[in-house]
Structures are given as C-alpha cells and as structure tokens.
Design a protein around this motif. Structure first.
Motif, PDB file in Angstrom:
ATOM      1  N   TYR A  28     -44.894 -79.438  -8.672  1.00 18.55           N
ATOM      2  CA  TYR A  28     -44.535 -79.188  -7.278  1.00 18.55           C
ATOM      3  C   TYR A  28     -43.323 -80.031  -6.914  1.00 18.55           C
ATOM      4  O   TYR A  28     -43.268 -81.217  -7.194  1.00 18.55           O
ATOM      5  N   LYS A  31     -38.840 -77.005  -9.244  1.00 17.02           N
ATOM      6  CA  LYS A  31     -39.063 -75.590  -9.533  1.00 17.02           C
ATOM      7  C   LYS A  31     -38.780 -75.216 -10.978  1.00 17.02           C
ATOM      8  O   LYS A  31     -39.153 -74.146 -11.425  1.00 17.02           O
ATOM      9  N   LEU A  60     -41.586 -69.742  -3.576  1.00 16.08           N
ATOM     10  CA  LEU A  60     -42.436 -70.906  -3.823  1.00 16.08           C
ATOM     11  C   LEU A  60     -41.832 -72.154  -3.179  1.00 16.08           C
ATOM     12  O   LEU A  60     -42.526 -72.921  -2.507  1.00 16.08           O
ATOM     13  N   ARG A  66     -48.179 -70.439  -1.827  1.00 15.06           N
ATOM     14  CA  ARG A  66     -48.842 -71.708  -2.152  1.00 15.06           C
ATOM     15  C   ARG A  66     -49.955 -71.380  -3.143  1.00 15.06           C
ATOM     16  O   ARG A  66     -50.850 -70.614  -2.827  1.00 15.06           O
TER      17      ARG A  66
END
Length: 107
Positions: A28, A31, A60, A66
């Motif tokens: 997270y 990317k 995202l 999510r």
C-alpha cells in the motif's frame, strides 16, 4: 499448500491465463510493488504478483478501490517459468478484467 497441477507441469516459457484471485496483502502506497493473492476456489499456495494495469492502479491509488480479502479480481495473469537449479515463477497481472468487492455485512 501445494502448486496446482497446471503449474507443476509447465515448461520454461510465458503463459497468459484468465484467473480469479483474492487479494491477501500488498504494498500500500507503492503502486509498483508486489501483492499477494490466493486463487479463488483452489487450495494452492498463494502467489506474489505485480499489477501492470495502469488504469486499475490509478483507481487503487485514488482510493476508488480498497482491497479486502474476499474481494474477487478477474485478471489476465502472465506466468513466467524458468528452470535452472530450481523452478522460478514470476507473476504479473497484465489487466484487471473485473473487480468484485466483497459483500459487506449489514449492521
């Protein structure tokens, strides 16, 4: 857990298949990192894959998507197999064809 019969029988090369995956864990905020996924309805070892679909990555990053463990992603998965002393498998999600969020429980 074990590898699927299909994966165990593959020779060196690149294979592109359509798969259903559940997200498990990810990078997270980064990317371009690798994410862990499990196959839907298959009792095999989870995989780590990079998501290469720029359109999906933007969704995202913006928080439009999510991940939850029971979400389902229908993806175009590229599997690269190289055998030297041991077999090495590299996974890349080329395209997310469909994203189905988990059904949230109603309070």
């Amino acid at each position: 857990m074990r590898r699927s019969m299909q994966e165990r029988s593959q020779k060196d090369g690149e294979y592109i298949t359509t798969e259903l995956l559940h997200p498990l864990a990810g990078t997270y905020g980064d990317k371009y990192g690798r994410w862990s996924f499990s196959y839907v309805h298959q009792d095999v070892r989870p995989i780590k894959a990079r998501i290469r679909d720029e359109v999906f990555l933007r969704r995202l990053t913006r928080g439009e998507v999510r991940f939850y463990r029971q979400d389902v992603l229908k993806v175009e998965l590229k599997r690269t197999v190289k055998t030297r002393v041991r077999t090495i498998r590299k996974y890349e999600i080329l395209r997310v064809l469909e994203y189905r969020p988990a059904q949230m429980s109603r309070e």
